[in-house]
Write a protein that holds these residues in place. Sequence first.
Motif, PDB file in Angstrom:
ATOM      1  N   ARG A 515      -3.620   1.502  -2.882  1.00 27.48           N
ATOM      2  CA  ARG A 515      -4.763   2.415  -2.159  1.00 27.48           C
ATOM      3  C   ARG A 515      -4.784   2.155  -0.862  1.00 27.48           C
ATOM      4  NH1 ARG A 515     -10.370  -0.470  -3.204  1.00 27.48           N
ATOM      5  NH2 ARG A 515      -9.527  -1.300  -1.272  1.00 27.48           N
ATOM      6  N   LEU A 516      -5.251   3.138  -0.227  1.00 26.97           N
ATOM      7  CA  LEU A 516      -5.441   3.301   1.148  1.00 26.97           C
ATOM      8  C   LEU A 516      -6.700   4.105   1.599  1.00 26.97           C
ATOM      9  CD1 LEU A 516      -4.578   3.069   4.266  1.00 26.97           C
ATOM     10  CD2 LEU A 516      -3.523   5.212   3.819  1.00 26.97           C
ATOM     11  N   GLN A 517      -7.624   3.278   2.124  1.00 27.32           N
ATOM     12  CA  GLN A 517      -8.833   4.106   2.375  1.00 27.32           C
ATOM     13  C   GLN A 517      -8.888   4.089   4.130  1.00 27.32           C
ATOM     14  OE1 GLN A 517     -11.460   1.472   0.139  1.00 27.32           O
ATOM     15  NE2 GLN A 517     -12.017   3.134  -0.926  1.00 27.32           N
ATOM     16  N   THR A 518      -9.466   5.245   4.602  1.00 25.45           N
ATOM     17  CA  THR A 518      -9.336   5.380   6.254  1.00 25.45           C
ATOM     18  C   THR A 518     -10.832   5.747   6.359  1.00 25.45           C
ATOM     19  OG1 THR A 518      -7.060   5.963   6.045  1.00 25.45           O
ATOM     20  CG2 THR A 518      -8.346   6.478   8.050  1.00 25.45           C
ATOM     21  N   TYR A 519     -11.426   5.004   7.064  1.00 23.79           N
ATOM     22  CA  TYR A 519     -12.794   5.418   7.649  1.00 23.79           C
ATOM     23  C   TYR A 519     -12.511   5.760   9.251  1.00 23.79           C
ATOM     24  CZ  TYR A 519     -13.789   2.598   3.663  1.00 23.79           C
ATOM     25  OH  TYR A 519     -14.035   2.002   2.173  1.00 23.79           O
ATOM     26  N   ASN A 548      -2.632  -3.279  -2.668  1.00 21.62           N
ATOM     27  CA  ASN A 548      -1.512  -2.832  -3.837  1.00 21.62           C
ATOM     28  C   ASN A 548      -1.588  -4.195  -4.883  1.00 21.62           C
ATOM     29  OD1 ASN A 548       0.525  -4.865  -3.457  1.00 21.62           O
ATOM     30  ND2 ASN A 548       1.617  -3.367  -1.802  1.00 21.62           N
ATOM     31  N   VAL A 549      -1.245  -3.636  -6.266  1.00 25.68           N
ATOM     32  CA  VAL A 549      -1.235  -4.333  -7.103  1.00 25.68           C
ATOM     33  C   VAL A 549      -0.016  -4.391  -7.613  1.00 25.68           C
ATOM     34  CG1 VAL A 549      -2.081  -5.201  -9.406  1.00 25.68           C
ATOM     35  CG2 VAL A 549      -3.757  -4.324  -7.583  1.00 25.68           C
ATOM     36  N   ASP A 550       0.953  -5.476  -7.673  1.00 28.11           N
ATOM     37  CA  ASP A 550       2.240  -5.325  -8.423  1.00 28.11           C
ATOM     38  C   ASP A 550       2.056  -5.817  -9.836  1.00 28.11           C
ATOM     39  OD1 ASP A 550       4.913  -5.920  -9.106  1.00 28.11           O
ATOM     40  OD2 ASP A 550       5.447  -6.781  -7.162  1.00 28.11           O
ATOM     41  N   GLU A 551       2.578  -4.714 -10.495  1.00 29.01           N
ATOM     42  CA  GLU A 551       2.242  -5.138 -12.337  1.00 29.01           C
ATOM     43  C   GLU A 551       3.466  -5.811 -12.877  1.00 29.01           C
ATOM     44  OE1 GLU A 551       1.684  -1.025 -13.703  1.00 29.01           O
ATOM     45  OE2 GLU A 551      -0.531  -1.074 -13.075  1.00 29.01           O
ATOM     46  N   LEU A 552       4.554  -5.841 -12.129  1.00 35.30           N
ATOM     47  CA  LEU A 552       5.709  -6.768 -12.695  1.00 35.30           C
ATOM     48  C   LEU A 552       5.480  -8.160 -12.173  1.00 35.30           C
ATOM     49  CD1 LEU A 552       8.755  -4.330 -12.011  1.00 35.30           C
ATOM     50  CD2 LEU A 552       7.264  -4.616 -13.999  1.00 35.30           C
ATOM     51  N   LYS A 553       4.638  -8.508 -11.291  1.00 39.63           N
ATOM     52  CA  LYS A 553       4.177  -9.717 -10.915  1.00 39.63           C
ATOM     53  C   LYS A 553       2.897 -10.351 -11.449  1.00 39.63           C
ATOM     54  CE  LYS A 553       7.705  -9.775  -6.896  1.00 39.63           C
ATOM     55  NZ  LYS A 553       7.721  -9.973  -5.467  1.00 39.63           N
ATOM     56  N   GLY A 555       0.305  -8.742 -11.722  1.00 40.97           N
ATOM     57  CA  GLY A 555      -1.122  -8.120 -11.095  1.00 40.97           C
ATOM     58  C   GLY A 555      -1.193  -8.946  -9.677  1.00 40.97           C
ATOM     59  N   GLU A 556      -0.346  -9.186  -9.252  1.00 36.52           N
ATOM     60  CA  GLU A 556      -0.415 -10.047  -7.743  1.00 36.52           C
ATOM     61  C   GLU A 556      -0.975  -8.874  -6.865  1.00 36.52           C
ATOM     62  OE1 GLU A 556       2.629 -12.739  -5.356  1.00 36.52           O
ATOM     63  OE2 GLU A 556       2.993 -10.734  -5.110  1.00 36.52           O
ATOM     64  N   LYS A 557      -1.896  -9.493  -5.974  1.00 36.93           N
ATOM     65  CA  LYS A 557      -2.382  -8.314  -5.198  1.00 36.93           C
ATOM     66  C   LYS A 557      -2.278  -8.585  -3.716  1.00 36.93           C
ATOM     67  CE  LYS A 557      -6.657  -7.744  -7.956  1.00 36.93           C
ATOM     68  NZ  LYS A 557      -8.219  -7.774  -8.159  1.00 36.93           N
ATOM     69  N   SER A 558      -2.025  -7.586  -2.813  1.00 38.04           N
ATOM     70  CA  SER A 558      -1.788  -7.743  -1.422  1.00 38.04           C
ATOM     71  C   SER A 558      -2.793  -6.681  -0.687  1.00 38.04           C
ATOM     72  CB  SER A 558      -0.340  -7.254  -1.010  1.00 38.04           C
ATOM     73  OG  SER A 558       0.430  -8.145  -1.662  1.00 38.04           O
ATOM     74  N   GLU A 559      -3.294  -7.132   0.352  1.00 39.68           N
ATOM     75  CA  GLU A 559      -4.379  -6.493   0.952  1.00 39.68           C
ATOM     76  C   GLU A 559      -4.321  -6.807   2.585  1.00 39.68           C
ATOM     77  OE1 GLU A 559      -8.620  -6.146  -0.894  1.00 39.68           O
ATOM     78  OE2 GLU A 559      -7.666  -7.923  -1.976  1.00 39.68           O
ATOM     79  N   GLU A 560      -4.443  -5.639   3.319  1.00 38.79           N
ATOM     80  CA  GLU A 560      -4.468  -5.808   4.691  1.00 38.79           C
ATOM     81  C   GLU A 560      -5.616  -4.924   5.312  1.00 38.79           C
ATOM     82  OE1 GLU A 560      -3.160  -7.625   6.721  1.00 38.79           O
ATOM     83  OE2 GLU A 560      -1.558  -8.777   5.261  1.00 38.79           O
ATOM     84  N   THR A 561      -5.890  -5.085   6.480  1.00 34.26           N
ATOM     85  CA  THR A 561      -6.740  -4.007   7.295  1.00 34.26           C
ATOM     86  C   THR A 561      -6.259  -4.098   8.802  1.00 34.26           C
ATOM     87  OG1 THR A 561      -8.676  -4.712   5.830  1.00 34.26           O
ATOM     88  CG2 THR A 561      -9.160  -3.832   8.082  1.00 34.26           C
ATOM     89  N   PHE A 562      -6.182  -2.712   9.132  1.00 30.96           N
ATOM     90  CA  PHE A 562      -5.798  -2.452  10.573  1.00 30.96           C
ATOM     91  C   PHE A 562      -7.042  -1.469  11.235  1.00 30.96           C
ATOM     92  CE2 PHE A 562      -1.662  -2.610   7.871  1.00 30.96           C
ATOM     93  CZ  PHE A 562      -1.276  -3.933   8.543  1.00 30.96           C
ATOM     94  N   ASP A 563      -7.302  -1.832  12.436  1.00 27.94           N
ATOM     95  CA  ASP A 563      -8.163  -1.206  13.342  1.00 27.94           C
ATOM     96  C   ASP A 563      -7.458  -0.479  14.353  1.00 27.94           C
ATOM     97  OD1 ASP A 563     -10.225  -1.893  11.304  1.00 27.94           O
ATOM     98  OD2 ASP A 563     -10.705  -3.295  12.914  1.00 27.94           O
ATOM     99  N   ALA A 564      -7.797   0.676  14.619  1.00 27.68           N
ATOM    100  CA  ALA A 564      -7.118   1.299  16.120  1.00 27.68           C
ATOM    101  C   ALA A 564      -8.120   2.215  16.817  1.00 27.68           C
ATOM    102  CB  ALA A 564      -5.980   2.048  15.585  1.00 27.68           C
ATOM    103  N   ASN A 608       3.887  -6.609   1.998  1.00 26.32           N
ATOM    104  CA  ASN A 608       4.407  -7.619   1.560  1.00 26.32           C
ATOM    105  C   ASN A 608       3.218  -8.535   0.884  1.00 26.32           C
ATOM    106  OD1 ASN A 608       7.200  -7.409   2.459  1.00 26.32           O
ATOM    107  ND2 ASN A 608       6.388  -7.643   4.645  1.00 26.32           N
ATOM    108  N   PRO A 609       3.909  -9.797   0.077  1.00 22.63           N
ATOM    109  CA  PRO A 609       3.030 -10.666  -0.581  1.00 22.63           C
ATOM    110  C   PRO A 609       1.894 -11.256   0.678  1.00 22.63           C
ATOM    111  CG  PRO A 609       5.235 -11.036  -1.134  1.00 22.63           C
ATOM    112  CD  PRO A 609       5.407  -9.962  -0.285  1.00 22.63           C
ATOM    113  N   PRO A 610       0.948 -11.721   0.092  1.00 14.63           N
ATOM    114  CA  PRO A 610      -0.161 -12.209   1.015  1.00 14.63           C
ATOM    115  C   PRO A 610       0.391 -13.314   1.757  1.00 14.63           C
ATOM    116  CG  PRO A 610      -0.898 -12.220  -1.300  1.00 14.63           C
ATOM    117  CD  PRO A 610       0.436 -11.816  -1.105  1.00 14.63           C
ATOM    118  N   GLY A 611      -0.132 -13.070   3.396  1.00 12.18           N
ATOM    119  CA  GLY A 611       0.258 -13.868   4.568  1.00 12.18           C
ATOM    120  C   GLY A 611       1.280 -13.447   5.193  1.00 12.18           C
ATOM    121  N   GLN A 612       2.217 -12.410   4.535  1.00 12.15           N
ATOM    122  CA  GLN A 612       3.428 -12.467   5.394  1.00 12.15           C
ATOM    123  C   GLN A 612       3.356 -11.330   6.354  1.00 12.15           C
ATOM    124  OE1 GLN A 612       6.922 -11.532   3.091  1.00 12.15           O
ATOM    125  NE2 GLN A 612       6.760 -13.101   1.555  1.00 12.15           N
TER     126      GLN A 612
END
Length: 818
Positions: A515-519, A548-553, A555-564, A608-612
Motif C-alpha cells: 500500500r502507498l498513501q500520498t497526502y 508491505n506484507v510478505d506473505e511468504l515470510k 506476514g512480515e511487515k515493512s513500513e516507511e514514511t517519506f516527506d518532501a 526492505n525488511p524493517p530497519g534496512q
Amino acid sequence: MVIDLHDFASASVKRVFFVLILLAVGTPVGLTARPLQQAVVSGTVSEQGSLQPIAQALVRVAGTDNTVTTNQSGRFRIENVALGTRELQITALGYRTFNTAPLTIAGDSPTRVTITLESEPLKVERLIVTATKTAQNSLEVPAVVTVVDRQDIVERGDVELVDAIENAPGLMHTAQANAFESIELRGMPRQGNEFETTLLLIDGVPQTDSRNSARVINLPIDYSSSVEVVNGPNSALYGRTAIGGAINIITGKPTAQPRVVAEVQVGDFNHLRGTASASGPLADNAGYFVSWTSGGNKGFYTGSSDYDVSETAVFAKFEVAPDERSEAWISVNNVTSDNSLPTNVPVVDAENGVMLHEFDPRFDVFTNFNLSTANYHQEELRLTAFYSRDFGSNISLSNTFSYRDIQYNFIESGDFLGGTDTVSQTIEMYPFQLLTDENIFYDEVRLSYLPTFGNVDDELLVGVSYESNEGDKATDFITLDPMDPFGAFNINYLDLELPSRSDWEFHEWARVRYRLQTYAAYFQYQITPVRRLQLTAAGRFDRLDLKNVDELKAGEKSEETFDAFSPKFSALFRLVDGAETGSGQVNLNLYAAYSEAFKPPRHPSSLNPPGQDANLDPEDITNFEVGLKGSFLDGRGSLQATYFNMERDGVVISRQDGPLFIDSNAGKQDFEGLELTAAWAPMPNLSFQGNVAVYHNRFGDFVEQKSSTKTIDLTGNRLPAVPDRIYNVGGSYEPVDNVGFTLRFKYVGDRFADQDNILLLDGYPLLDASAYWSPGPVRFTLSGHNLLDERYFSSGGTANVNLGWPRQFTLVASYLYN
C-alpha cells in the motif's frame, strides 16, 4: 371674461396632481412608458474541423462592451442584448478573430448560434493548463512548451502517444522488449521502469502507479483532443516523478453538433486497426463523446515463435452544465492488451562492448527466441469525475476524483537474458512470471481566488490531494531444476531449441501485499505587481506512507514514511509587448525560474525488511533555468530558447558501512543543457518547425561499493542511454484544399548503453512523412515511419540492447459525418 389667476393656478395644480396619480396607479396596468427591450443570445464556440469546444473565447456584441467568455465546454450566454440586428465578434488565443453575420435578435426567446473558429497556422499563443494547473497563455509560461493538436495527429497518421510527441524538443524515446515504451525529457536516463522521471497525466490526473512509474503500452490516442508537453521539473504542483517534465493527454469533449467518425488502418507487419467514435449534444447543457478502438500487428521479429500484439480500448465521456456557474463531466476508459514479448539483442563482450550479431553474423538481429507461451497482459479501467463551481466573479472551487484498476501480468516470459557462451553458442535465459493487480484512488480539491488588490492582476491557487495505491504482487521463477529457483535455460541462439514445457519447474519467489498513501497540499500565487512583470511562487508538501506484507515470510511487515517539500519560483518580463508598442505584433518575453523536485527512494512492493531503509530520503532535484519566448510576423513566427542547470542529488547507491553494505543517498547526477525551438509559417498553407537540444549530462560524485574488494567509480561518466544532441525539423504543406503533406526528421546523437561507458550506440536519423487527401467526408492518409530504414538501438545495458522499429508504411481510411 376675466379669468381669476388664483383659480387658474388651482386648476392647473389639480390637473397635474391628477395626472401624477394616474401615472402612479397606472403603472401595473401598463400606463407607464416601456423600457428598451432586451434579449439573450447563447451558443457554442468550437474549432473548425475537429469541432472541439474552445474554452475562454471572448464573445462580444459588436460595438458594445457587452462581453462574456466561453466555459470549458465552449458554451456562452450573453444577456441584455438590445433587440434588432446585431453582430457577434469572437476572439480566442490561437484562432483567427471571427465576426458573425448579422443576427436578428427578438425578445420572445433566446437566440442560439453555433460558431466555429479557424486556427492560426502556428497557434503561437494558446491556452495551456499543464504548467500551472490553470489556463494560461503559452507565451507567458516560464518553460519550454509543446502542444500537439488532434489535427496534427490525423494529418501525420500517428497511432501511439510516442508517435504524436516524438519531435518535442529534447524528447528521447526508449523501449524495452519493444513494448515498454518510455519518454525521457532533458536527458534524464531511464534506469528501469517507464516514465520514472517524466510525469504522465490524463486530463490533469497523474497516471503514476505504486512503482513511481507509468505504462503507455495500451494507451491509444484516438480519444485525445491534444497533448501538452512541458519541459522541466514541476513537483511544486504535481509531486513525485515530475522531474524532467510533464506530458498531459487531454481527452476530447462533446461536440456542439452530432459527429461520427469511422477509421480503418492497414500497414506493414500485418498492422490492422479500426476505430469508431460519436459525439454530440444531449441537451442544451449536456453532451457525449464515445470512442472504440481495436487492432494489432505481428511485429518485425523472426524466430520459432509467432509474435502477436492486440489491444482494445473503449472510452466514454459525458458533460453537463447544471447551471451558469457550474460544470461537470465523467469519463470511463477501459483498455486491454496482449503483447508477445521479444528478447533483446544480447551483448556478448561487455568489457569491449560487442553485440552478438557483430560477433557472430549468423545471428539475425531481429531474432526473438523467447518462450512460445510468453505474453504480457495488461488491463486498465480508468474512471474520472470532475466538478467545478464559480462562487462569484473571483472565487471558484473544483474537485477531481479518479479510480484506476490495473493489471500488469507477465506470463511465462523468458525475455530476461544473462550471459552468452559463444563457444557453445548458447545464452542464459531466466524465465519468470510476474502478476500485479493494483487499485488506485485519487482525489484533488482545488480553490482558485482572485484577490484583486487595486489594479494588480493576481491569482491564488490552493489545493489538497489524496492518493491510495493498494495491490498484490506475485513472482515465480521458472527453471528445469526443482531445487534451484535461479537456474537458467541455456538456449542455442542459432537453432532456438527451447526446453519442453513439461520439464519446467515453477518456484514461488514472492507474494506481497502493499500500500502507498500520498497526502499532499500545494499553493501557487501569480501576480503582476507592475506592468509587464509576472511573478509566480508555488510549493507542495508530500507525505508518502509505504507498507508491505510478505506473505511468504509469515506476514512480515515493512513500513516507511517519506516527506518532501518542493518549491518553485519564476519571474517573466515582457521585453517587447506588441499590443502596447504596435510593433507589428512582435512579442518577446524573458523568464527565469528555480524549482525543486523529488523522487521516492523506494516503492512499497520493494521495501526492505524493517530497519534496512531507515537512512533513505527522497532524491532531491534542483533546477535553475533562464529563457526567452517570443512571437513575430503577426504570429507567423515563434521562438523558444532556454538554458538549464539541474542537479539530481541523493540517488540511492550501495556504500560500505563497516562490515556491511547498505543503500544510501550518496549518488549525484549533473544535467546542463540548451533547448532551442523555432517555427515559421510564411503562408497559411505552409509551415516549418525545428528544435535543437544540446546536453552535457554526467555522473557527479558517484562511487558505489559492490563488495569489500569491488568499487565502481562513475564520476564524470556520461549517463546511460542519454545523447548529447537531439535535432528535430519538419514541416507541412497543403498545396490545394484537402490535399497535404507532412515531413519530420529526427536525429539522435550517440549514447552509451551502459553506465561504465563501454558500449557506444551510434547516433541515428529517423525520417517520417505523410500525405493526405480528403475528398468530402472521406479521408485517406498514407504515412511512413523510418523511411531510410535505419537500424538503430533506442536503449540498452551491459547485457542487451533494444532494437528500434524498421521502415513501416500505414494507410488510413476514415469517414466523417457531421
